[in-house]
Scaffold this active site. Structure first.
Site, mmCIF file in Angstrom:
data_model
loop_
_atom_site.group_PDB
_atom_site.id
_atom_site.type_symbol
_atom_site.label_atom_id
_atom_site.label_comp_id
_atom_site.label_asym_id
_atom_site.label_seq_id
_atom_site.Cartn_x
_atom_site.Cartn_y
_atom_site.Cartn_z
ATOM 1 N N CYS A 162 0.852 -1.249 0.069
ATOM 2 C CA CYS A 162 0.167 -0.067 0.044
ATOM 3 C C CYS A 162 0.772 1.295 -0.203
ATOM 4 O O CYS A 162 1.865 1.116 -0.026
ATOM 5 C CB CYS A 162 -0.952 0.157 1.049
ATOM 6 S SG CYS A 162 -0.146 0.437 2.778
ATOM 7 N N ASP B 129 7.651 27.379 -31.967
ATOM 8 C CA ASP B 129 8.696 27.690 -32.873
ATOM 9 C C ASP B 129 8.060 27.606 -34.297
ATOM 10 O O ASP B 129 6.745 27.098 -34.595
ATOM 11 C CB ASP B 129 9.638 26.426 -32.912
ATOM 12 C CG ASP B 129 10.869 26.891 -33.933
ATOM 13 O OD1 ASP B 129 11.276 27.760 -34.225
ATOM 14 O OD2 ASP B 129 11.022 25.678 -34.632
#
Length: 767
Positions: free
Chosen positions: A13, A443
Site C-alpha cells: 500500500c 517555434d
C-alpha cells in the site's frame, strides 16, 4: 548526480512507498526519490561521492522490503517480454481458488449451525460442537497458510515500525484466528472437565470463519485489482510485442534468418510484404507501404521509397524492400518509446505526495483508533467478543490501498493511452503540469511550417510559359546548393520537365552540361551560362545591378513578401524572364491545431528568427494570438522566462537544437518527433507524428488524467471517512448497525477495485 532505477518487493500500500521515500530521502546524498506502488519501482537521484546504490538497497532492506537494481540491457529485448502484471495475476488467481475453496465450506458450516441449515448429523447438536470447531479450524488453516504473505510482510513491517496494509490485515485476521484458537482450546477444556455451562460461550468465541473470510475477500479484491492493473500496461505490452524475434539478413550475397539480437549496424535486411521491420533503417532497394499506426497513431499506410527512413516495429503491408540497419537495440525508436513510457509510469506526480503523506501516518493512527474503540466499548460494558469485532472491523476496512492506487493507475493508463496516439509523456510531473498551462509558445520552422522551402508561385515574363520559366530556372539552379534553389530543382523534377531534351537531374556532372560558368555572388545570387547565353538569378539587388526595370518588380516583391514568401528573379541580360516565389509552407493541420488550443483557453504565441513580414503573414494565415519575429535562439528562453515571471505557465513546442534551452526552461517542453535528438532529450513530451494538433490532445489528456486522479482520491478519502466510524460502531447505539469484519473486508476490496476500474476508463477517452 546519479540516477538509479530500483525494483522493490514487499510493498502492499502507499504506506509502504511513503515509508521508503521518507527514510531513504533522509539519507545523506539522496537528492530525490520517487517510489511507484503500481510498478514496484523506485527512481533515486543521489550524489555518488557521498553514497552508493548498495547502501540505498541495504537501507530499504532494513525497512523490511526487498530491493535490487532494475536490470536493463542495450541489446534488443526479447519479443515476449516478462509481464509482471500477468505473473501477479496468475499468483493471485491460484491463491484465490485455494482461499475460496476452503472458506466456502467453512462459512457454510459456521452459519449452518447458527441458522439450522442442512448439515451432516455428525456436526449437529451441542455434543458435537468440539468436532464442528475442529472441522472449522482445519478448513481455516489452509486459508491462513495461503495468505501467509499478509502475515509475513505485515508483521515484519510492524516490527520495523513501518506498518502497512498487510499489517492491518495480519492484525485483524490474526486476532480472529488466535481468538478462535482460544475458543477451540476452551471447548476442549469444557468437554474434558464436563463443564457444559462453558461450552456455548467458548463456541461463540470461534472466529475461524471471520479470519478465513477476511483473507479470502482481501485476496478476491487483490485478484480483481491485479486483473484491472494488468490492463493498465496494455499499451506498453502491445509496443513490446511489435518487436519481431528474427530478421532476414543478406550478408555476402547470402540470405539467412538470424535472431534479432544478432543484427549489427550496417546490416542489409530484407522486409517482405506482411513482415515487420526489424530495426530502424533506411531503404536502399525497392519500396513498401508501411503501417506505422502502432508508433505514430496514423491509420493510413505510408509509402516508402529508396532513401526513406523506416522504423522498427512497423509493418510492411505491401511491397518488398532492402534496408540498411541504422539503429539497433536500445537506440531504436521503438525501444526509446518503451523506455519513455516506462520512465513516465515509474515517476510520481506532485499530487501523489498528498496521498503519500496521509498514508505515512494513516496506518499507525488506524491501529490506535482500533485499540481505542475496543477499549471504549469494554468500558461501556460490552463483551470481549463485541470489542474484538469492533477492533478487527476498523483494522480491515481502513486498508489504504485505494489511496495508494489512485494516482499511479491513472498515470499509467493515461501515458499508455497517449503512447498509442503517438504522444510520449516522459514524466508524471509533466502530465500533471500540462493541464495548468495557460500559454503555448510555438517555434515556426518545422513546427508551424513544414521546415523546408517549396515553390509556391511561378510568374513568367517575356512571353515565357510557367513550364518554360521553371525549366530554365531549374537548369540554372542545378549548380546551386542553396536550399531555395534546390526547391526549384525539386519542383521541376516533380513535373518531369527537361532542358535541351535532357532530364533535369540532381547529379552535378550531368547538370554541368546544362549550365556552365557558375559565378556565386554572396548576398545577391549567381550568374551562369546556358546555351551560350549569360543569365542572372537572385534578389532585387542583383536585378538592379543587371539593369532590370524595377518599378513593377518592387510591387511584386512587396506582395510576395507580405504573404511570407521569398521571391527569386531570373533575367537574361537586362530582360526579366520571370519570378519564382519560394516559401516554407504552413503544415496542413497547423491552423486547426491553433484553433483547438485557443478553444481550450490558451494564448498561442509564435517565436521565430525570421523577418517580421514573414512572421506576420504566418500569424494571419494560422490565426495566432501573437507572432514575435527576429528572435535569436538564446532569446527564446528569455521570452519564456519573462512570461513565467509574469505568472504564466508556459508550454514550449519546438524541434531544433536551438529550441533545446527554451524547451528545458518551459514548464512543459514539447518536442516535435521529427526534430533533433537534442530537442527530444530536453523536452517533457514528444509528439511522434510531428502534428501540432497533438499538442491540444496532450493537454486534453492531461486534463482527463488529473480529473480522474481527483475522482479517485475523493472516493478513497470519502470511503475511509465513512467506513472507519461505521466500523467503530458509531451507529450501533442509535440504530443497532454494526459492520462485521467480513463486510469490512468486502468493502475494503471494493474500494481498491473501484479506483482501478475508474482509472481504466481513461483507455477509452477521445483525444
Amino acid at each position: 548526480m546519479h540516477k538509479e532505477l530500483l525494483d522493490i518487493t514487499g510493498m502492499s500500500c502507499s504506506a509502504c512507498s511513503s515509508r521508503i521515500e521518507k527514510v531513504v530521502g533522509r539519507m545523506e546524498g539522496v537528492e530525490e526519490i520517487a517510489v511507484n506502488l503500481l510498478t514496484n519501482k523506485a527512481q533515486v537521484s543521489y550524489d555518488e561521492s557521498k553514497l552508493d546504490t548498495a547502501a540505498i538497497i541495504a537501507r530499504i532492506e532494513k525497512l523490511g522490503f526487498g530491493a535490487a537494481v532494475h536490470q536493463q540491457t542495450n541489446k534488443v529485448v526479447a519479443a515476449k517480454p516478462t509481464n509482471t502484471a500477468a505473473t501477479e495475476l496468475a499468483e493471485m488467481r491460484r491463491r484465490l481458488v485455494l482461499s475460496l475453496g476452503f472458506t466456502a465450506p467453512l462459512f457454510y458450516l459456521h452459519m449452518g449451525l447458527m441458522y439450522s441449515w442442512p448439515l451432516l448429523e455428525l456436526v449437529k447438536g451441542q455434543e458435537n460442537l468440539l468436532l464442528a470447531a475442529l472441522v472449522q479450524f482445519f478448513f481455516c488453516l489452509p486459508v491462513v497458510i495461503t495468505g501467509y504473505k499478509y502475515f509475513y510482510h505485515g508483521l515484519r513491517n510492524l516490527w520495523n515500525r513501518a506498518p502497512n496494509m498487510d499489517s492491518l490485515i495480519a492484525i485483524g485476521s490474526g486476532a480472529a484466528f488466535v481468538y478462535g484458537l482460544y475458543g477451540l482450546l476452551g471447548l476442549a477444556y469444557a468437554f474434558g472437565h464436563q463443564r457444559l455451562d462453558l461450552i456455548q460461550g467458548f463456541y461463540d468465541a470461534l472466529y475461524f470463519e471471520s479470519a478465513a473470510m477476511i483473507l479470502a475477500l482481501i485476496t478476491l479484491g487483490k485478484f480483481l485489482e491485479a486483473r484491472a492493473k494488468s490492463h493498465t500496461s496494455d499499451a506498453l505490452t502491445a509496443l513490446m510485442q511489435l518487436r519481431p524475434k528474427t530478421a532476414l539478413v543478406e550478408r555476402h550475397s547470402v540470405q539467412g534468418e538470424i535472431p534479432l539480437e544478432e543484427v549489427v549496424l550496417g546490416d542489409v535486411l530484407i522486409v517482405k510484404s506482411g513482415a515487420s521491420v526489424p530495426v530502424d533503417g533506411r531503404i536502399i532497394e525497392g519500396s513498401g507501404a508501411l503501417d506505422e499506426s502502432a508508433i505514430t497513431g496514423e491509420s493510413i499506410p505510408v509509402d516508402k521509397l529508396i532513401g526513406d527512413k523506416v522504423t522498427g516495429g512497423t509493418i510492411n503491408k505491401s511491397g518488398y524492400f532492402k534496408m540498411e540497419a541504422t539503429a539497433i537495440g536500445a537506440d531504436t525508436t521503438l525501444a526509446k518509446i518503451i523506455a519513455l513510457v516506462e520512465e513516465a509510469t515509474s515517476s510520481k506526480a506532485p499530487i501523489a505526495k498528498l496521498a503519500d503523506k496521509i498514508s505515512g501516518i494513516f496506518v499507525p493512527v488506524v491501529i490506535t483508533i482500533a485499540l481505542a474503540a475496543a477499549c471504549i466499548w469494554l468500558i461501556l460494558g460490552e463483551s470481549w467478543h463485541f470489542a474484538l469485532t469492533i477492533a478487527i472491523s476498523v483494522l480491515v476496512i481502513s486498508c489504504p490501498c485505494a489511496l495508494g492506487l489512485a494516482t499511479p493507475t491513472a498515470i499509467m493508463v493515461g501515458t499508455g493511452r497517449g503512447a498509442k496516439q503517438g504522444i510520449l509523456i516522459k514524466s508524471a510531473t509533466a502530465l500533471e503540469t500540462a493541464h495548468k498551462v495557460d500559454t503555448v509558445i510555438l517555434d515556426k520552422t518545422g513546427t508551424v511550417t513544414e521546415g523546408k522551402p517549396v515553390v509556391t508561385d511561378v510568374l513568367p515574363e517575356a512571353g515565357l510559359s510557367e513550364a518554360e520559366l521553371l525549366q530554365l530556372a531549374a537548369a540554372l539552379e542545378q549548380l546551386s546548393e542553396h536550399p531555395l534553389g534546390q526547391s526549384i530543382v525539386q519542383k521541376a523534377q516533380e513535373l518531369e520537365l527537361a532542358s535541351d531534351k535532357q532530364p533535369i537531374t540532381d547529379t552535378k556532372d550531368q547538370a554541368a552540361l546544362l549550365a556552365t560558368d557558375y559565378q556565386a555572388l554572396p548576398g545577391r545570387g549567381f550568374l551562369a551560362t546556358l546555351n551560350n547565353e549569360r543569365y542572372a538569378a537572385g534578389n532585387l539587388l542583383l536585378m538592379e545591378e543587371q539593369g532590370v526595370e524595377l518599378t513593377q518588380l518592387r510591387n511584386t516583391h512587396a506582395a510576395l513578401a507580405t504573404a511570407g514568401k521569398t521571391p527569386l528573379y531570373f533575367a537574361q541580360g537586362s530582360r526579366l524572364l520571370g519570378t519564382i516565389a519560394v516559401a516554407d509552407t504552413v503544415k496542413p493541420t497547423s491552423k486547426a491545431a491553433i484553433a483547438q488550443l485557443q478553444k481550450q483557453g490558451l494564448k498561442v504565441i509564435m517565436l521565430t528568427g525570421d523577418n517580421a513580414a514573414t512572421a506576420e503573414a504566418i500569424r494571419r494565415q494560422v490565426g495566432l494570438d501573437e507572432a514575435i519575429a527576429e528572435v535569436l535562439p538564446q532569446d527564446k528562453e528569455l521570452h519564456i522566462r519573462t512570461l513565467q515571471e509574469q505568472g504564466h505557465l508556459v508550454a514550449m513546442v519546438g524541434d531544433g537544437i536551438n529550441d533545446a534551452p527554451a524547451l528545458a526552461r518551459a514548464d512543459v517542453g514539447i518536442a516535435i518527433g521529427a526534430g533533433t535528438d537534442v530537442a527530444i532529450e530536453a523536452a517533457d513530451m514528444v509528439l511522434i507524428k510531428s502534428d501540432l494538433q497533438d499538442v491540444a490532445r496532450a493537454i486534453g489528456l492531461s486534463k482527463s488524467v488529473m480529473k480522474n486522479i481527483k475522482e479517485n482520491l475523493f472516493w478513497a478519502f470519502i470511503y475511509n471517512t465513512i467506513g472507519i466510524p461505521l466500523a467503530a460502531g458509531l451507529l450501533y447505539p442509535a440504530f443497532g448497525l454494526l459492520l462485521n469484519p467480513m463486510l469490512a473486508a468486502a468493502a475494503m476490496s471494493c474500494s481498491s477495485v473501484s479506483v482501478v476500474t475508474n482509472a481504466l476508463r481513461l483507455r477509452f477517452i477521445k483525444l
